[in-house]
Design a protein around this motif. Structure first.
Motif, PDB file in Angstrom:
ATOM      1  N   PHE A  23      -2.742  -6.778   0.744  1.00 53.93           N
ATOM      2  CA  PHE A  23      -3.960  -6.154   0.228  1.00 53.93           C
ATOM      3  C   PHE A  23      -5.036  -7.194  -0.107  1.00 53.93           C
ATOM      4  N   PRO A  24      -6.337  -6.853   0.098  1.00 56.88           N
ATOM      5  CA  PRO A  24      -7.415  -7.757  -0.318  1.00 56.88           C
ATOM      6  C   PRO A  24      -7.320  -8.026  -1.815  1.00 56.88           C
ATOM      7  N   SER A  25      -7.474  -9.275  -2.205  1.00 55.50           N
ATOM      8  CA  SER A  25      -7.279  -9.639  -3.606  1.00 55.50           C
ATOM      9  C   SER A  25      -8.333 -10.644  -4.050  1.00 55.50           C
ATOM     10  N   PHE A  26      -8.551 -10.683  -5.356  1.00 53.81           N
ATOM     11  CA  PHE A  26      -9.494 -11.650  -5.911  1.00 53.81           C
ATOM     12  C   PHE A  26      -9.082 -11.986  -7.337  1.00 53.81           C
ATOM     13  N   ARG A  27      -9.723 -13.061  -7.828  1.00 55.44           N
ATOM     14  CA  ARG A  27      -9.432 -13.529  -9.182  1.00 55.44           C
ATOM     15  C   ARG A  27     -10.686 -13.406 -10.027  1.00 55.44           C
ATOM     16  N   SER A  28     -10.508 -12.998 -11.271  1.00 55.36           N
ATOM     17  CA  SER A  28     -11.597 -12.954 -12.234  1.00 55.36           C
ATOM     18  C   SER A  28     -11.051 -13.422 -13.569  1.00 55.36           C
ATOM     19  N   GLU A  29     -11.611 -14.523 -14.063  1.00 53.60           N
ATOM     20  CA  GLU A  29     -11.090 -15.177 -15.257  1.00 53.60           C
ATOM     21  C   GLU A  29      -9.604 -15.477 -15.028  1.00 53.60           C
ATOM     22  N   ASN A  30      -8.731 -15.013 -15.890  1.00 52.20           N
ATOM     23  CA  ASN A  30      -7.315 -15.344 -15.719  1.00 52.20           C
ATOM     24  C   ASN A  30      -6.509 -14.138 -15.259  1.00 52.20           C
ATOM     25  N   VAL A  31      -7.164 -13.284 -14.450  1.00 52.65           N
ATOM     26  CA  VAL A  31      -6.503 -12.072 -13.958  1.00 52.65           C
ATOM     27  C   VAL A  31      -6.637 -12.012 -12.439  1.00 52.65           C
ATOM     28  N   LEU A  32      -5.566 -11.601 -11.782  1.00 58.21           N
ATOM     29  CA  LEU A  32      -5.554 -11.375 -10.340  1.00 58.21           C
ATOM     30  C   LEU A  32      -5.681  -9.876 -10.083  1.00 58.21           C
ATOM     31  N   TYR A  33      -6.553  -9.517  -9.159  1.00 59.05           N
ATOM     32  CA  TYR A  33      -6.768  -8.106  -8.829  1.00 59.05           C
ATOM     33  C   TYR A  33      -6.465  -7.858  -7.350  1.00 59.05           C
ATOM     34  N   SER A  34      -5.837  -6.724  -7.067  1.00 59.94           N
ATOM     35  CA  SER A  34      -5.602  -6.291  -5.694  1.00 59.94           C
ATOM     36  C   SER A  34      -6.360  -4.996  -5.463  1.00 59.94           C
ATOM     37  N   ILE A  35      -7.016  -4.890  -4.298  1.00 64.33           N
ATOM     38  CA  ILE A  35      -7.768  -3.691  -3.932  1.00 64.33           C
ATOM     39  C   ILE A  35      -6.897  -2.846  -3.013  1.00 64.33           C
ATOM     40  N   ILE A  36      -6.558  -1.637  -3.450  1.00 62.50           N
ATOM     41  CA  ILE A  36      -5.646  -0.772  -2.701  1.00 62.50           C
ATOM     42  C   ILE A  36      -6.417   0.368  -2.045  1.00 62.50           C
ATOM     43  N   PRO A  37      -6.526   0.395  -0.715  1.00 57.90           N
ATOM     44  CA  PRO A  37      -7.183   1.526  -0.043  1.00 57.90           C
ATOM     45  C   PRO A  37      -6.318   2.781  -0.131  1.00 57.90           C
ATOM     46  N   LEU A  38      -6.957   3.943  -0.241  1.00 57.13           N
ATOM     47  CA  LEU A  38      -6.212   5.175  -0.550  1.00 57.13           C
ATOM     48  C   LEU A  38      -6.304   6.260   0.525  1.00 57.13           C
ATOM     49  N   GLU A  39      -6.778   5.954   1.695  1.00 61.81           N
ATOM     50  CA  GLU A  39      -6.988   6.993   2.706  1.00 61.81           C
ATOM     51  C   GLU A  39      -5.726   7.804   3.008  1.00 61.81           C
ATOM     52  N   LYS A  40      -4.571   7.134   3.035  1.00 58.56           N
ATOM     53  CA  LYS A  40      -3.353   7.799   3.490  1.00 58.56           C
ATOM     54  C   LYS A  40      -2.418   8.202   2.354  1.00 58.56           C
ATOM     55  N   LEU A  41      -2.858   8.095   1.126  1.00 58.15           N
ATOM     56  CA  LEU A  41      -1.975   8.333  -0.008  1.00 58.15           C
ATOM     57  C   LEU A  41      -2.279   9.652  -0.706  1.00 58.15           C
ATOM     58  N   GLU A  42      -1.214  10.410  -0.991  1.00 58.75           N
ATOM     59  CA  GLU A  42      -1.362  11.686  -1.674  1.00 58.75           C
ATOM     60  C   GLU A  42      -1.350  11.484  -3.187  1.00 58.75           C
ATOM     61  N   GLN A  43      -1.890  12.458  -3.897  1.00 60.73           N
ATOM     62  CA  GLN A  43      -1.969  12.385  -5.350  1.00 60.73           C
ATOM     63  C   GLN A  43      -0.585  12.227  -5.982  1.00 60.73           C
ATOM     64  N   GLU A  44       0.379  12.977  -5.470  1.00 61.35           N
ATOM     65  CA  GLU A  44       1.737  12.925  -6.041  1.00 61.35           C
ATOM     66  C   GLU A  44       2.334  11.529  -5.902  1.00 61.35           C
ATOM     67  N   GLU A  45       2.088  10.890  -4.757  1.00 61.59           N
ATOM     68  CA  GLU A  45       2.600   9.535  -4.552  1.00 61.59           C
ATOM     69  C   GLU A  45       1.910   8.544  -5.485  1.00 61.59           C
TER      70      GLU A  45
END
Length: 333
Positions: A23-45
């Motif tokens: 997943f695309p990821s970035f850092r901000s201050e002392n935290v790592l973030y991942s960007i999760i695309p949701l096109e194929k994911l259902e609400q229950e999942e």
């Protein structure tokens, strides 16, 4: 564009891009973030993955990614017509782990106590039907290639060797079916959080990130068997000490039951390594990739007798008391 939306919706500055898995990821201050695309994911999942993340965090796992709430009081945001969410991890360096088996057992033990019902992300009890479907699909491909005649070395090897691996897969399915009939799972065999293919590098790298979107819910023997499979093929001459240490470390936290031992063995019998090579070849026929997969299938098929020897000696080598646990062996090995 995405940087502006992240700042607007979450108040987070994208300071530095990072490479963290798929997943695309970035850092901000002392935290790592991942960007999760949701096109194929259902609400229950999505809910199940959030519940699994929350549970492991509550159990004290510091490496688990947490869901980030946006300013509009939702986890989900939109950028250019595409939905996404953010996951966050504190920056925690993870050194080379010499006791991975123990860490995996602790992870499984913590996850096994989850009370929220996991259904969409679950593979628990589904191995037999999934394996049967996989063999059926590959058999159809094999018959097509057989009638059309193979036109390169990979297809020639596929046509020649598939009947053997289909029989091996059918043996695994029968062994699994007998286990489910003859053995009774205990509380220690309950479902837990697993990975599709747990390996040495799953929790390694610059940072240790346990991303809920990498997880499935299954019997813990799945992760053990897939680690063993990878370890064996990377160290075919010297696999025994590492395998024995891994199992010893795992069982120092959670001893294997007869039921989990038999599931583990069924999974090792099932030749996922061979099937995935065939599937990979036909799903991505790029020339460079094809040559790599041709090398892989050549190694697997030329050394199949050694894998049979590995299966024949596995229970003894792993220190699993087959007589005491009344575990059956494969008669043809």
């Amino acid at each position: 564009m995405i940087e502006e939306i992240i700042y607007k919706n979450y108040g987070i500055h994208v300071e530095k891009e990072e490479s963290l898995g798929q997943f695309p990821s970035f850092r901000s201050e002392n935290v790592l973030y991942s960007i999760i695309p949701l096109e194929k994911l259902e609400q229950e999942e999505l809910v199940e993955r959030q519940k699994m993340s929350e549970h492991l965090s509550q159990q004290g796992d510091r490496y688990v990614s947490s869901f980030v709430m946006a300013n509009h009081q939702s986890y989900i945001s939109e950028a250019d017509g595409h939905m996404f969410l953010l996951l966050a991890n504190n920056v925690l360096a993870e050194g080379r782990d010499l006791r991975l088996g123990r860490k995996l057992a602790l992870f499984h033990a913590r996850a096994r106590s989850i009370t929220y019902p996991i259904k969409k992300c679950s593979r628990l009890g589904n191995w037999k039907i999934l394996w049967e479907q996989r063999i059926d699909q590959l058999e159809k491909m094999w018959k097509d290639k057989l009638h059309a005649h193979p036109n390169n070395q990979f297809e020639k090897l596929f046509v020649e060797t598939f009947p053997y691996y289909m029989a091996l897969g059918e043996n695994a399915i029968q062994y699994l079916a007998d286990t489910e009939i003859d053995d009774n799972p205990s509380a220690m065999d309950a479902g837990t959080i697993c990975y599709d293919r747990f390996a040495n590098d799953t929790w390694s790298g610059k940072y240790c990130i346990k991303n809920p979107f990498d997880w499935i819910f299954d019997n813990g023997s799945r992760d053990i068997s897939e680690w063993i499979r990878q370890h064996y093929f990377k160290n075919q001459q010297t696999y025994q000490p590492g395998l024995q240490q891994f199992l010893h470390d795992y069982q120092s936290v959670q001893p294997l039951t007869s039921f989990s031992s038999r599931l583990l063995y069924a999974r090792l019998i099932f030749p996922i390594h061979y099937f995935e090579t065939i599937e990979g070849y036909y799903s991505n026929p790029a020339e460079a990739r094809s040559l790599q997969l041709e090398d892989e299938i050549t190694v697997y098929t030329e050394k199949s007798v050694y894998y049979e020897e590995f299966l024949r000696s596995f229970y003894d080598m792993a220190g699993i008391p087959v007589k005491q646990m009344n575990i059956p062996l494969l008669s043809w090995l």
